[in-house]
Structure formats: C-alpha cells, structure tokens
Design an enzyme around this catalytic site. Structure first.
Site, PDB file in Angstrom:
ATOM      1  N   ASP A 189       0.367 -32.350  34.981  1.00  0.00           N
ATOM      2  CA  ASP A 189      -0.617 -31.736  34.089  1.00  0.00           C
ATOM      3  C   ASP A 189      -0.110 -30.311  33.843  1.00  0.00           C
ATOM      4  OD1 ASP A 189      -2.183 -34.017  34.351  1.00  0.00           O
ATOM      5  OD2 ASP A 189      -3.990 -32.938  34.982  1.00  0.00           O
ATOM      6  N   SER A 234     -14.170 -27.257  42.200  1.00  0.00           N
ATOM      7  CA  SER A 234     -14.818 -26.406  43.185  1.00  0.00           C
ATOM      8  C   SER A 234     -15.613 -25.332  42.440  1.00  0.00           C
ATOM      9  CB  SER A 234     -13.747 -25.742  44.053  1.00  0.00           C
ATOM     10  OG  SER A 234     -13.071 -24.749  43.301  1.00  0.00           O
ATOM     11  N   ASP A 284      -4.961 -28.099  30.424  1.00  0.00           N
ATOM     12  CA  ASP A 284      -4.467 -29.183  31.281  1.00  0.00           C
ATOM     13  C   ASP A 284      -3.299 -29.920  30.638  1.00  0.00           C
ATOM     14  OD1 ASP A 284      -6.657 -28.438  32.738  1.00  0.00           O
ATOM     15  OD2 ASP A 284      -7.733 -30.335  32.549  1.00  0.00           O
ATOM     16  N   HIS A 305      -4.467 -28.551  39.758  1.00  0.00           N
ATOM     17  CA  HIS A 305      -4.369 -27.406  38.844  1.00  0.00           C
ATOM     18  C   HIS A 305      -4.341 -26.087  39.614  1.00  0.00           C
ATOM     19  CE1 HIS A 305      -6.362 -30.225  35.674  1.00  0.00           C
ATOM     20  NE2 HIS A 305      -5.110 -30.547  35.947  1.00  0.00           N
ATOM     21  N   CYS A 309      -9.242 -23.069  31.788  1.00  0.00           N
ATOM     22  CA  CYS A 309      -8.967 -24.495  31.522  1.00  0.00           C
ATOM     23  C   CYS A 309      -9.245 -24.870  30.065  1.00  0.00           C
ATOM     24  CB  CYS A 309      -9.875 -25.389  32.366  1.00  0.00           C
ATOM     25  SG  CYS A 309      -9.742 -25.182  34.122  1.00  0.00           S
ATOM     26  N   ASP A 314      -4.838 -23.038  38.327  1.00  0.00           N
ATOM     27  CA  ASP A 314      -5.462 -21.874  37.687  1.00  0.00           C
ATOM     28  C   ASP A 314      -6.843 -21.461  38.203  1.00  0.00           C
ATOM     29  OD1 ASP A 314      -6.469 -24.135  36.452  1.00  0.00           O
ATOM     30  OD2 ASP A 314      -6.333 -23.371  34.417  1.00  0.00           O
TER      31      ASP A 314
HETATM   32  O1  DAV Z   1     -10.995 -25.371  41.959  1.00  0.00           O
HETATM   33  O2  DAV Z   1     -11.501 -27.384  41.571  1.00  0.00           O
HETATM   34  C1  DAV Z   1     -10.225 -26.324  39.016  1.00  0.00           C
HETATM   35  C2  DAV Z   1      -9.228 -26.352  37.923  1.00  0.00           C
HETATM   36  C3  DAV Z   1      -9.516 -27.457  37.011  1.00  0.00           C
HETATM   37  N1  DAV Z   1      -8.708 -27.440  35.798  1.00  0.00           N
HETATM   38  C4  DAV Z   1     -10.800 -26.413  41.370  1.00  0.00           C
HETATM   39  C5  DAV Z   1      -9.679 -26.487  40.365  1.00  0.00           C
END
Ligand code: DAV
Length: 375
Positions: A204, A306, A112, A253, A358, A255
C-alpha cells in the site's frame, strides 16, 4: 519551462494542489482473512453481517460531510483541491478473478493507493482483495495528470491468490491492535511474521513517507519486502528507500506512526516507537528532532484504526498543519512547537479507517528535490 503540475518531494513543502478521496459507493468490506488484522475484533460481527453491502446511510452521510469539510478548509487556505470522478463501477457487485471472489471497499483514502514522488504517480497494487480494483476510481484524474506531463507507473498487480496470505497467522495476534500499548513482544510481527507472505509483490502506498531523496518504508501487514524492493528498484539511484521498523504488534500504514513535519522534524507515535537502530542513528546524525505527540481524544468510531489518527495530519507548509478540531491535546502540542493548527471537523471519517493524511495525496508542493540526511 513551466513547473510540472505533479511535483511533490516531501510531506511539508508549501502545498499547492491535493487530491481528496470520495465515499461514493462505499461498500462494507468482507471480513476475509487478510482483513482480520485490519478490522478491530469488536466489529467483526458487523463486517460478517454487512460485508458486500452499502454502509448504513447515516455513517456515509457523515463521512461525506467530513471529506467536504476538509475540501472547504484546504480551499480557504489557497490549496487547489481535486476529487476523483464518481465511481463508475459497483463495488458492491461481486468480482470473480482467477484466484478469488470479492466485493470492493472505497476510494476515500487516496494516500493508501497513490504514491507521488516528484513528477511520478505510482499506483500501488494494494494487499487486500477488497481494494484490488480501487485504482479504477482514479483513472480519469491520473490520465489528466499524465497528459499534463506527469509520469504514471503501475506496480505489478499480482494475483492475490491464497499464497499471498498466511492462513496460519495466530488469531490471538490478530486481536492485538496497532498502536495500543502491549507488554508482550513475543508476537508474530516481532518475529517477522505478517498476514501477507512474500509470495508476490504487494504494498500500500501509505507505508512510505517522503523526505526528499530519502524515503522511509515499513514492512507491514499490507506491504511486504518484495513491495518495498520493487519501489526501491524503480526509484534508485535518485532516491534511497530505507526499511524502518516500529514496536507495533500489527503495522498497517506508516502515517500514524512516523510522519515527517518539516526539515529535521518527525512525529513519532509514542506507543509504537522506532526500533531500527540504524534509522534512529541516521535521523540523529542528520540533526533531526523526534517529536512525540499526545494520544488522540476525538469521540469517534474506530473500526479499522487506532486512535492515533490524531497524528495523521497534513502539513500545509512547515508553519501550518491541518488537524481534527476535537483533537485538543494534539492542537495544543502543535502550538507549543510553533506550528499553527488549522482546524477541520473530520472525525466522522475516522470510522472508515483514515485520518486527514490518509484521505489526501499531495499532488504539488512548492519546492525542490533535496537531501535532508547525511548518508
Ligand atoms: O494507527 O491504525 C492508521 C493509518 C491508516 N491509513 C493506525 C494506522
């Protein structure tokens, strides 16, 4: 001349050295305005109650174990693992800046904050107030890399004053969680409205993915256009930084949305497909194949992300991928496309918001700077 210690141009060349983050002194972030698009609504009460205090011990112990599991698995695969120094400040101590007061969060998700492009380490300013001082946890390590010949750049840190955040952002849109299927496209982000404004540069590092000379960046709740423009301004003309958009009601983000896994291969989250016609054309015309992985299924708590952390994986090289051991559908998917899954028990880290990609930052991958696109 010997090869520099910091040298990483894409997400898939053979991995030789990596940083894995730490949960040392992890602190529950405050539910400040900008965190409301980040923390799932069903957990808001937890963050209202415990904001500024340590997380319950049992969560932290399990999360620490998950990071240590990842360290062991990567070492067993021959990758050199570095960890940040123990955190020498107290993230649970309230910090007063000229513009706001906040406590901190953590140093677990290195991706991040550190954007590594070639031999250059770029410290991202971070968009959330609780992450403003996160960079302090990496200073010894980056200094060591600097002494070894790496370049070290800090993006403008900004003020994080109230002008950076949209306090009128509709609460019903905050509850639309990223990566979950939505029927209504008339939500704020589709109309160009995010929790962060364009008041100052903010980003980020995890909103950028690297494919050699081409880098893809998404405007998100934590990365504004000025942030992308700043990264572009320092990487041009060697690199091209492209804006890319997804059908995501709450992007944070890139990724777990769009992750290159090899030359000509990218993972695309089927619940938040790419909606940039120009970028789709660029990938297609350059012979790239888009792969849609299955949804995540590990039993874990997801406070700030998620379930698509399942696709937030780390390529060891184009033939081997590190995947969470309970993401059975994802494991099967990788086998089917000819990539060998290396398993790690990691799901207890998910509650802190990050997956395997991450929690890592690749310091050195064997390989050269190349162009993978016809542009
Ligand atoms: O799918 O909530 C996750 C990435 C967090 N660095 C998501 C993104």
């Amino acid at each position: 001349m010997s090869k520099p210690i910091v040298s990483s141009f894409n997400e898939w060349d053979p991995l030789e050295e990596v940083i894995i983050g730490t949960l040392d002194k992890v602190t529950v972030p405050f539910l400040s305005h900008e965190m409301k698009v980040f923390i799932r609504k069903e957990y808001w009460d937890f963050y209202k109650k415990y904001g500024g205090q340590p997380y319950p011990k049992e969560f932290v112990e399990k999360g620490v174990k998950a990071l240590n599991n990842l360290e062991k698995v990567l070492e067993a695969e021959g990758v050199k693992v570095r960890r940040p120094e123990p955190v020498r400040f107290d993230p649970d101590k309230r910090v007063t800046t000229p513009h706001y007061e906040s406590t901190g969060f953590f140093n677990a998700d290195v991706r991040d904050i550190l954007l590594i492009v070639g031999d250059t380490i770029i410290e991202a300013p971070m968009a959330q107030r609780c992450r403003a001082f996160e960079y302090l946890g990496y200073q010894d390590l980056i200094l060591e890399y600097f002494k070894s010949g790496a370049k070290w750049l800090c993006a403008p840190k900004g003020s994080k004053s109230s002008e950076l955040y949209d306090y009128e952002y509709p609460e019903e849109d905050m509850a639309l969680f990223r990566g979950e299927p939505i029927s209504d496209t008339n939500v704020s982000v589709f109309n160009g409205r995010f929790i962060t404004t364009e008041h100052e540069i903010c980003f980020d590092a995890a909103d950028f993915v690297r494919c050699g000379r081409d880098i893809f960046a998404q405007r998100s709740h934590v990365t504004n256009q000025l942030g992308i423009d700043w990264v572009r301004s320092i990487l041009e003309p060697t690199y091209k930084v492209h804006n890319i958009k997804f059908r995501d009601p709450s992007p944070v983000h890139i990724d777990a949305t769009w992750l290159p896994i090899g030359e000509g291969k990218v993972l695309s989250c089927p619940d938040r497909v790419c909606i940039s016609e120009d970028m789709l054309a660029l990938f297609k015309n350059s012979g790239w194949e888009i792969f849609y992985p299955p949804p995540g299924e590990a039993k874990a708590e997801f406070h700030m992300s998620s379930r698509w952390l399942s696709m937030n994986i780390l390529m060891l090289d184009p033939e081997r991928v590190v995947v969470e051991k309970d993401e059975l559908a994802t494991i099967k998917f990788f086998k089917k496309i000819g990539i060998k899954p290396i398993l790690v028990d990691f799901k207890d880290h998910y509650m802190f918001g990050g997956g395997i990609h991450c929690a890592t930052a690749d310091v050195r991958r064997r390989g050269e700077l190349k162009s993978y696109f016809n542009n």
